[in-house]
Design a protein around this motif. Sequence first.
Motif, mmCIF file in Angstrom:
data_model
loop_
_atom_site.group_PDB
_atom_site.id
_atom_site.type_symbol
_atom_site.label_atom_id
_atom_site.label_comp_id
_atom_site.label_asym_id
_atom_site.label_seq_id
_atom_site.Cartn_x
_atom_site.Cartn_y
_atom_site.Cartn_z
ATOM 1 N N ILE A 175 0.896 -1.230 -0.001
ATOM 2 C CA ILE A 175 0.118 -0.011 0.059
ATOM 3 C C ILE A 175 0.970 1.279 0.134
ATOM 4 O O ILE A 175 0.705 2.210 -0.713
ATOM 5 C CB ILE A 175 -1.081 0.224 1.285
ATOM 6 N N GLU A 176 1.973 1.052 0.620
ATOM 7 C CA GLU A 176 2.818 2.311 0.584
ATOM 8 C C GLU A 176 3.656 2.578 -0.625
ATOM 9 O O GLU A 176 3.764 3.572 -1.213
ATOM 10 C CB GLU A 176 3.845 2.124 1.601
ATOM 11 N N GLN A 211 2.190 1.714 -3.533
ATOM 12 C CA GLN A 211 1.113 2.361 -4.462
ATOM 13 C C GLN A 211 0.864 3.760 -3.935
ATOM 14 O O GLN A 211 0.650 4.724 -4.855
ATOM 15 C CB GLN A 211 -0.350 1.696 -4.020
ATOM 16 N N LYS A 212 1.049 4.358 -2.772
ATOM 17 C CA LYS A 212 0.901 5.772 -2.476
ATOM 18 C C LYS A 212 2.248 6.461 -2.959
ATOM 19 O O LYS A 212 2.066 7.627 -3.474
ATOM 20 C CB LYS A 212 0.920 6.067 -0.921
ATOM 21 N N SER A 244 2.091 6.998 -6.825
ATOM 22 C CA SER A 244 1.479 8.004 -7.325
ATOM 23 C C SER A 244 1.876 9.514 -6.770
ATOM 24 O O SER A 244 1.119 10.461 -7.311
ATOM 25 C CB SER A 244 -0.381 7.748 -6.726
ATOM 26 N N SER A 245 2.446 9.424 -5.578
ATOM 27 C CA SER A 245 3.053 10.908 -5.498
ATOM 28 C C SER A 245 4.430 11.232 -5.743
ATOM 29 O O SER A 245 4.585 12.445 -5.768
ATOM 30 C CB SER A 245 3.097 10.536 -3.798
ATOM 31 N N ILE A 249 3.848 8.743 4.191
ATOM 32 C CA ILE A 249 4.610 7.799 4.733
ATOM 33 C C ILE A 249 5.685 8.119 5.599
ATOM 34 O O ILE A 249 6.373 9.177 5.070
ATOM 35 C CB ILE A 249 5.002 6.886 3.505
ATOM 36 N N TYR A 280 5.186 13.475 0.610
ATOM 37 C CA TYR A 280 4.203 13.663 -0.192
ATOM 38 C C TYR A 280 3.040 12.630 -0.018
ATOM 39 O O TYR A 280 1.789 12.910 -0.062
ATOM 40 C CB TYR A 280 4.420 13.853 -1.638
ATOM 41 N N ALA A 281 3.507 11.385 0.133
ATOM 42 C CA ALA A 281 2.754 10.252 0.183
ATOM 43 C C ALA A 281 1.993 10.091 1.723
ATOM 44 O O ALA A 281 1.218 9.169 1.720
ATOM 45 C CB ALA A 281 3.156 9.055 -0.247
ATOM 46 N N TRP A 292 9.213 12.072 -1.490
ATOM 47 C CA TRP A 292 7.928 11.540 -2.091
ATOM 48 C C TRP A 292 7.229 10.763 -1.023
ATOM 49 O O TRP A 292 6.196 10.887 -0.916
ATOM 50 C CB TRP A 292 8.456 10.520 -3.116
ATOM 51 N N CYS A 293 8.189 10.338 0.283
ATOM 52 C CA CYS A 293 7.350 9.638 1.282
ATOM 53 C C CYS A 293 6.471 10.769 2.118
ATOM 54 O O CYS A 293 5.275 10.594 2.445
ATOM 55 C CB CYS A 293 8.472 9.269 2.212
#
Length: 183
Positions: free
Chosen positions: A17-18, A20-21, A24-25, A118, A115-116, A112-113
Amino acid sequence: MDKKIILKNGVRIFRPIEVQKLISSIPKIEYRDKFEALLFTGCRYSEMRWLYKHPDNFLGSSILMPSMKPQARHKERYIRLNHHGQRAVTYFLRSKRNLPAYPGWDENLKRWCEYAGIPGDGVCCKSTRKTWESWLTTMYPRSFQNIFLSMGHTERISLEFYLMLPFDEDDRQLMKYYTEGWL
């Protein structure tokens, strides 16, 4: 319950799931392609940089990778690819530029993490490779030897780091989509 997975060497493993996030980020398509190539091949960062300069070693369903380590027992290996890996390498090799130096990539991953949404602790250029190997060992436990040979690891290293990671059933269902066809 804390859902992060960090190996004992401090490297972060992503849950599906991470991933995927994260995908997309990532704001630029070219960087998404690079991220996916690193993830779905399980290549070391230096190996992927090398492949960009030697695209003829991409054989379609595999990559012929010489060892980057002088002490390696095997001087080359074939890296298995499923359809995700084949697509990702094809797109990566079409990139205008190779991967940046790894400190820049580490900073990109952390951004990016963020942004997502995470947590970025433990995230580094090794995270994609370690994530892929952990997913493969989770989904194909009877093919352990094929996995560690493709990854260029010894059996001891693979056993020490990648078995018994705390993935749940939701993780396994999503992993199935990404790892299908690897064998």
